[in-house]
Design a protein around this motif. Structure first.
Motif, short mmCIF file in Angstrom:
data_model
loop_
_atom_site.label_atom_id
_atom_site.label_comp_id
_atom_site.label_asym_id
_atom_site.label_seq_id
_atom_site.Cartn_x
_atom_site.Cartn_y
_atom_site.Cartn_z
N TYR A 86 16.43 -28.87 43.93
CA TYR A 86 17.72 -29.46 44.30
C TYR A 86 17.84 -29.64 45.81
CZ TYR A 86 19.40 -28.87 39.54
OH TYR A 86 19.56 -28.95 38.18
N LEU A 87 18.30 -30.84 46.18
CA LEU A 87 18.69 -31.12 47.55
C LEU A 87 20.11 -30.61 47.75
CD1 LEU A 87 18.15 -32.61 50.27
CD2 LEU A 87 19.11 -34.66 49.19
N THR A 110 6.68 -32.61 47.73
CA THR A 110 5.30 -32.14 47.82
C THR A 110 4.40 -33.13 47.07
OG1 THR A 110 5.24 -30.85 45.75
CG2 THR A 110 6.22 -29.78 47.70
N ARG A 111 3.12 -32.85 47.02
CA ARG A 111 2.20 -33.74 46.30
C ARG A 111 2.45 -33.70 44.80
NH1 ARG A 111 -2.01 -30.88 44.06
NH2 ARG A 111 -2.17 -28.67 44.66
N LYS A 112 3.25 -32.71 44.33
CA LYS A 112 3.57 -32.61 42.91
C LYS A 112 4.85 -33.36 42.55
CE LYS A 112 0.45 -29.74 41.10
NZ LYS A 112 -0.34 -30.08 39.89
N THR A 113 5.60 -33.82 43.55
CA THR A 113 6.87 -34.51 43.31
C THR A 113 6.61 -35.90 42.76
OG1 THR A 113 7.83 -33.31 45.18
CG2 THR A 113 9.07 -35.18 44.29
N GLU A 132 7.06 -32.14 39.73
CA GLU A 132 8.40 -31.80 40.23
C GLU A 132 9.34 -33.00 40.19
OE1 GLU A 132 6.62 -28.62 43.52
OE2 GLU A 132 7.38 -30.59 44.14
N ILE A 133 10.59 -32.71 39.88
CA ILE A 133 11.67 -33.69 39.94
C ILE A 133 12.72 -33.14 40.91
CG2 ILE A 133 13.50 -34.87 38.66
CD1 ILE A 133 11.77 -34.39 36.13
N ILE A 134 13.18 -33.97 41.83
CA ILE A 134 14.20 -33.54 42.78
C ILE A 134 15.53 -34.19 42.42
CG2 ILE A 134 14.96 -33.60 45.19
CD1 ILE A 134 12.04 -33.58 46.03
N GLN A 151 16.23 -31.60 54.40
CA GLN A 151 15.52 -30.74 53.46
C GLN A 151 14.44 -31.49 52.69
OE1 GLN A 151 18.40 -28.98 50.82
NE2 GLN A 151 18.90 -27.32 52.24
N LEU A 152 14.55 -32.81 52.62
CA LEU A 152 13.60 -33.58 51.82
C LEU A 152 12.16 -33.37 52.28
CD1 LEU A 152 15.31 -37.03 51.13
CD2 LEU A 152 14.73 -35.25 49.48
#
Length: 266
Positions: A72-73, A91-94, A44-46, A85-86
């Motif tokens: 998206y934040l 998550t562990r995938k980020t 994941e990319i935020i 929200q962060l």
């Protein structure tokens, strides 16, 4: 020029400064070189909902290739990021948060050090989009503790066609080249090649000699004027402008309602 740029953002070493054609190329470089090596399927990319498209599209491209996910934040009705929200987004995938220090549209000033601390606590890297902040706020990459930072020369009183990518030296050593040929090589043979030291490993072709000299002159000028004085003057102009605009019937002002969360640089 490289040493001047490193000093301007308080990098540990000039070797952590890569010259590119602009902020956009810097983002693409990290997306392709770092993302191509480290991103895996379902990672994941935020991003934030306030991002300029140059900090969205490169991540979309690498995410599609790697079968990753972009989250998206969000922001509230005043354009202030919902930092709470962060906790749910990470998550562990980020693997990475790519976020603007200052929004180019609303002028929203992100609490970037808080974001970086939350990210690093979860083992997540942070790419800081600094095109709107580096020439005005006075950035210290060691204090902020960001992993990557990008900004452009033409938004810092410098020439077009040159940008800056800051990255921790250990990241640059791990990442493969983004472009090939020219000064990024050490040796070239018929079937294989070896790469130059960092940062030159990422600077293919003839270097932007005139642009780098112009950038260094511009950054020296900004430093001599005093970034804190520049920022204070800009904030005074912002306050005057907003006060006068609020007097105009029918005008709606978008963006943070208080100066603490807003910068004049848009």
């Amino acid at each position: 020029a490289r040493a001047t740029t490193a000093g301007f953002i308080h990098a540990r070493s000039p070797s952590e400064i890569v010259f590119t054609r602009g902020t956009t190329e810097s983002i693409n470089l990290v997306a392709r070189a770092w993302g191509g090596l480290f991103l895996k399927q379902d990672d994941e990319i935020i991003l934030s909902i306030l991002e300029h498209h140059s900090n969205i599209v490169p991540w979309q491209l690498i995410a599609a290739e790697k079968k990753c996910h972009i989250k998206y934040l969000d922001c509230d009705e005043n354009g202030v990021l919902k930092i709470d929200q962060l906790g749910k987004l990470i998550t562990r995938k980020t693997k990475l948060i790519a976020i603007s220090h200052v929004s180019n549209a609303l002028g929203t000033l992100a609490p970037i050090r808080t974001i970086i601390q939350k990210a690093h606590a979860a083992g997540v890297l942070v790419f800081l989009y600094g095109a709107q902040s580096a020439p005005h706020l006075g950035l210290d990459v060691q204090y902020l503790d960001c992993d990557f930072l990008a900004f452009s020369g033409h938004k810092a009183c410098g020439p077009t066609g040159i940008g800056v990518l800051y990255a921790r030296e250990k990241m640059l050593l791990q990442m493969p080249p983004f472009l090939g040929g020219g000064s990024m090589i050490r040796e070239v043979h018929k079937t294989t090649s070896t790469w130059n030291d960092v940062p030159w490993k990422f600077e293919a072709g003839t270097p932007p000699i005139a642009e780098a000299i112009g950038l260094a002159a511009a950054l020296t000028y900004l430093t001599q004027q005093g970034l804190s004085k520049i920022h204070a003057h800009e904030q005074r102009l912002l306050k005057i402008t907003l006060n006068e605009m609020r007097k105009i019937p029918g005008v709606t002002i978008f963006g943070p309602a208080d100066a603490q969360n807003q910068s004049s640089i848009i």
